[in-house]
Every structure is written in structure tokens, then in C-alpha cells.
Design a protein around this motif. Structure first.
Motif, PDB file in Angstrom:
ATOM      1  N   HIS A 225     -30.058  49.730 -45.122  1.00  0.00           N
ATOM      2  CA  HIS A 225     -30.131  50.904 -46.000  1.00  0.00           C
ATOM      3  C   HIS A 225     -29.534  52.151 -45.364  1.00  0.00           C
ATOM      4  O   HIS A 225     -29.861  53.269 -45.738  1.00  0.00           O
ATOM      5  CB  HIS A 225     -31.577  51.120 -46.469  1.00  0.00           C
ATOM      6  CG  HIS A 225     -32.086  49.947 -47.246  1.00  0.00           C
ATOM      7  ND1 HIS A 225     -31.539  49.565 -48.452  1.00  0.00           N
ATOM      8  CD2 HIS A 225     -33.022  49.023 -46.948  1.00  0.00           C
ATOM      9  CE1 HIS A 225     -32.140  48.461 -48.873  1.00  0.00           C
ATOM     10  NE2 HIS A 225     -33.046  48.110 -47.976  1.00  0.00           N
ATOM     11  N   CYS A 236     -28.857  50.908 -54.980  1.00  0.00           N
ATOM     12  CA  CYS A 236     -29.333  49.887 -54.048  1.00  0.00           C
ATOM     13  C   CYS A 236     -30.742  49.448 -54.435  1.00  0.00           C
ATOM     14  O   CYS A 236     -31.471  50.184 -55.103  1.00  0.00           O
ATOM     15  CB  CYS A 236     -29.320  50.465 -52.637  1.00  0.00           C
ATOM     16  SG  CYS A 236     -29.930  49.314 -51.404  1.00  0.00           S
ATOM     17  N   CYS A 238     -33.275  49.538 -52.798  1.00  0.00           N
ATOM     18  CA  CYS A 238     -34.300  50.417 -52.227  1.00  0.00           C
ATOM     19  C   CYS A 238     -34.518  51.665 -53.076  1.00  0.00           C
ATOM     20  O   CYS A 238     -35.406  52.457 -52.796  1.00  0.00           O
ATOM     21  CB  CYS A 238     -33.919  50.828 -50.806  1.00  0.00           C
ATOM     22  SG  CYS A 238     -32.525  51.979 -50.732  1.00  0.00           S
ATOM     23  N   CYS A 243     -25.991  52.405 -49.995  1.00  0.00           N
ATOM     24  CA  CYS A 243     -26.421  51.744 -48.749  1.00  0.00           C
ATOM     25  C   CYS A 243     -25.414  50.654 -48.340  1.00  0.00           C
ATOM     26  O   CYS A 243     -24.683  50.117 -49.185  1.00  0.00           O
ATOM     27  CB  CYS A 243     -27.773  51.077 -48.946  1.00  0.00           C
ATOM     28  SG  CYS A 243     -29.094  52.223 -49.355  1.00  0.00           S
TER      29      CYS A 243
END
Ligand SMILES: [Zn+2]
Length: 370
Positions: A225, A236, A238, A243
């Protein structure tokens, strides 16, 4: 410092002679010899044959008697697990591959794994049990925010396993285990390195002076990340944007070449086409390798490792590795790259299992109490 520590160093292959023990422990040779003699007398160490000479008399080789106890190890991926019974020195004796699906949630998966491990143990005394998981694991053995693993966030894998196995337990992220497996496969000369697993996802681990560097909560080594310049506004898993994972993971590459009109289903397909120098795939793979190189540049400058070890499906792709290597040599400070080794992992498919054996031995309990 104890007998268990000496046995652990010998069993894991880090020390094969009294001289190496003295170097690793920082003890006087006479102190090492006294301790080794006690362990030889107790039958917990063996000394035989002749090792490699570094000038002077050839050292005698230390080893650990195999014994009848086993360690049980499981290395989980998204859709499969590799399981093994390891001998008392942490080497696989019996290996078994198992189909499973981590998205079924922690309890059914762990029950299936633990049943299969017990079967592999075949009723022999269990010296320790370890499991590798394809996502972040904290120091208490709790999974934190893994992607593609619904139901696992906040789940204590260690707690669940400790109900079944009252032995030393290792619960660890898979890249960390593979890095420790590399130390077993390569031997004591590889002590400071960055390990990168570039497969469907991207994971990494740091080994410093022969030990795993876990960080304050266990999440050290997570590079996936890190934002990369070319990431732009790609979303992404996350929740952030741009990332490394959105470009340099196998999953992202498969999506990218599909978007360019090339039909590939898996990272393995992609690597095959890259080997055939398919133009679109080649361009994408090179681009991804350079982005990984960008992130590694910061890490290599900061940590000054002796090696960067690459593993996973993309590590078998020469274009990807060459692109990452090119950026590293171009962008790192010359003193850092002068002796830097950038190499493919040698531990093979059992890397994670070897890492479990090594970490159980490092706990030092198993053999000394058997
Ligand atoms: Zn991300």
C-alpha cells in the motif's frame, strides 16, 4: 541464553560448528565448548564428520538427533494449503496439498486445516504447530484487515489453534514465513535481506541479522500500500488510491492486460505470455516491475540489505525482475548497490513450511523439553 538457544541455532542450520556458535553468540570458544559438551553428554546434540575449513583444522559438524517428535505446519494461500509434518530439525518429512477456500471464513477453514494436521502427525508427539496466513497478522496472532478474506478481520487464529494444540505456536503472515524459510535454505551467510513475494498480491518481509523484523505490532514489511507515482487515482482494496498493489500485483496486471484486449485468467497465464514476449503483456510487466523497483529503492537505501530476494509467480518472469533491478541500480546510492544481490528465492514451494520450522525452533522450547 540457554541450551535451547544453542539447539535452535544448530537445528535451524544457522550454526554447524562450535566456531559458528561462538561467532553467533559472541561467546568465548571455551564457553561454547563447555555448553556443547553438556548437550553432547545429554544426547541433545551430535558431533561428527568434518565441515568446510576456513583455513586451519577442519571443524567437526554439529547436528541435532532426529527424535520421534514432529512439528506440524500449514501454509495457506487463497485456494489451497500446503501442509507438512516436519522432523525435529524443521525439515519436511511428509507434505500434503489441500484444496480449500479462505473466503469460507476462519472457523471452517481452521478446523479443516487442524484436522488434516493431526492426521499428518500420526499420533506422534507434537513439538510445535505453525500456520502461515495470506494477510496481515499482529503479534497476538490476530488477522487485521486482510483483503479477499471475509470474516477474518479481528479473528484470533492463535486462540482458536491453542484450544486444540497446547504446544509452541507460530501464527504468521506468509511472506514473513517464506523469508525465514529462505534463511534455512540459504544457510547462515544470508543474514540481512528484504524478501518480496510478488504473486497475485505483493507482500514483503525484512530479515535483520538473521531474525525476522516484525515491528511494533507485527506489520513490518508491508509494501503493497505504498503509493507509487504511476498509481494515479486507481482505487485500491485498502480504500486509498494509487497503491503499488494497483499496478504491480498479479491481479492488477491480469486486469490491465485484459483491459488491453488480451485474454488471460491468472498470473501464471500472464507469466507464460511474458515469456513468449507478447508485446502488450511485455509492456505491462516491465511497467509493473519498474514500479516495484521504485518502492524497493527507498527500502534498500534505508535498510542497506545484503540481498533483495524475490519470490512468487512474477519472480519467475525475467522481464519483471530485470525492470525492478534496473530501477534499483539506477536510483540507489552506489555504496548500497555495490554488493547488493538481487536474486530469485531458492527455498521453493516449501519456503513457508521451512519458515514455520525455523520459528518454532527459535522459540527454543520444543527440542530442549523433548
Ligand atoms: Zn492500498
Amino acid at each position: 541464553m540457554s541450551a535451547a538457544h544453542i539447539i535452535g541455532l544448530v537445528a535451524s542450520g544457522q550454526a554447524t560448528s562450535r566456531a559458528e556458535l561462538a561467532r553467533l553468540l559472541g561467546w568465548a570458544p571455551s564457553t561454547v565448548s563447555a555448553h556443547v559438551q553438556e548437550l553432547l553428554d545429554a544426547g541433545l546434540l551430535l558431533e561428527s564428520g568434518e565441515g568446510r575449513s576456513r583455513g586451519g583444522r577442519r571443524p567437526r559438524l554439529l547436528s541435532v538427533p532426529a527424535g520421534e517428535g514432529v512439528m506440524l505446519a500449514a501454509d495457506l494461500g487463497g485456494h489451497h494449503a500446503r501442509l507438512a509434518a516436519l522432523d525435529g530439525t524443521g525439515r519436511p518429512q511428509k507434505v500434503r496439498d489441500l484444496e480449500m477456500d479462505v473466503s469460507a471464513g476462519p472457523e471452517p477453514v481452521l478446523d479443516q486445516i487442524m484436522d488434516a494436521l493431526e492426521e499428518l502427525g500420526d499420533g506422534r508427539p507434537v513439538l510445535g504447530v505453525g500456520i502461515g496466513l495470506p494477510g496481515p497478522v499482529d503479534l497476538d496472532g490476530v488477522m487485521v484487515g486482510p483483503s479477499r478474506m471475509p470474516g477474518w478481520h479481528g479473528y484470533s487464529v492463535r486462540e482458536r489453534m491453542s484450544r486444540r494444540f497446547q504446544t509452541p505456536l507460530v501464527v504468521e503472515n506468509d511472506a514473513n514465513l517464506m523469508a525465514m524459510g529462505e534463511t534455512v535454505a540459504r544457510g547462515p551467510d544470508l543474514r540481512d535481506f528484504v524478501f518480496v513475494k510478488a504473486g497475485t498480491g505483493v507482500g514483503a518481509a525484512v530479515v535483520s541479522d538473521g531474525r525476522l523484523h516484525r515491528g511494533a505490532r507485527g506489520f513490518a514489511g508491508d509494501i503493497t500500500h505504498n503509493r507509487v507515482p504511476a498509481g494515479g487515482d486507481r482505487p485500491c482494496s485498502c480504500g486509498n488510491f494509487g497503491c503499488l498493489e494497483t499496478i504491480a500485483s498479479g491481479a492488477a496486471l491480469v486486469a490491465a492486460v485484459n483491459g488491453d484486449g488480451v485474454d488471460v485468467k491468472s498470473t501464471a497465464d500472464l507469466v507464460r505470455l511474458a515469456r513468449d514476449r507478447h508485446p502488450t503483456v511485455t509492456t505491462n510487466v516491465r511497467f509493473a516491475g519498474r514500479q516495484l523497483g521504485e518502492v524497493l529503492t527507498t527500502i534498500v537505501n534505508f535498510l542497506n540489505p545484503q540481498a533483495v530476494v524475490l519470490s512468487g509467480a512474477l519472480a519467475g518472469c525475467d522481464l519483471f525482475v530485470a525492470a525492478a533491478r534496473g530501477v534499483l541500480y539506477e536510483r540507489c546510492l552506489p555504496p548500497t548497490t555495490q554488493d547488493l544481490e538481487i536474486a530469485e528465492s531458492v527455498a521453493g514451494p516449501d519456503a513457508g513450511l521451512l519458515g514455520i520450522g525455523r520459528l518454532i525452533l527459535d522459540q527454543g522450547v520444543a527440542l530442549a523439553s523433548s
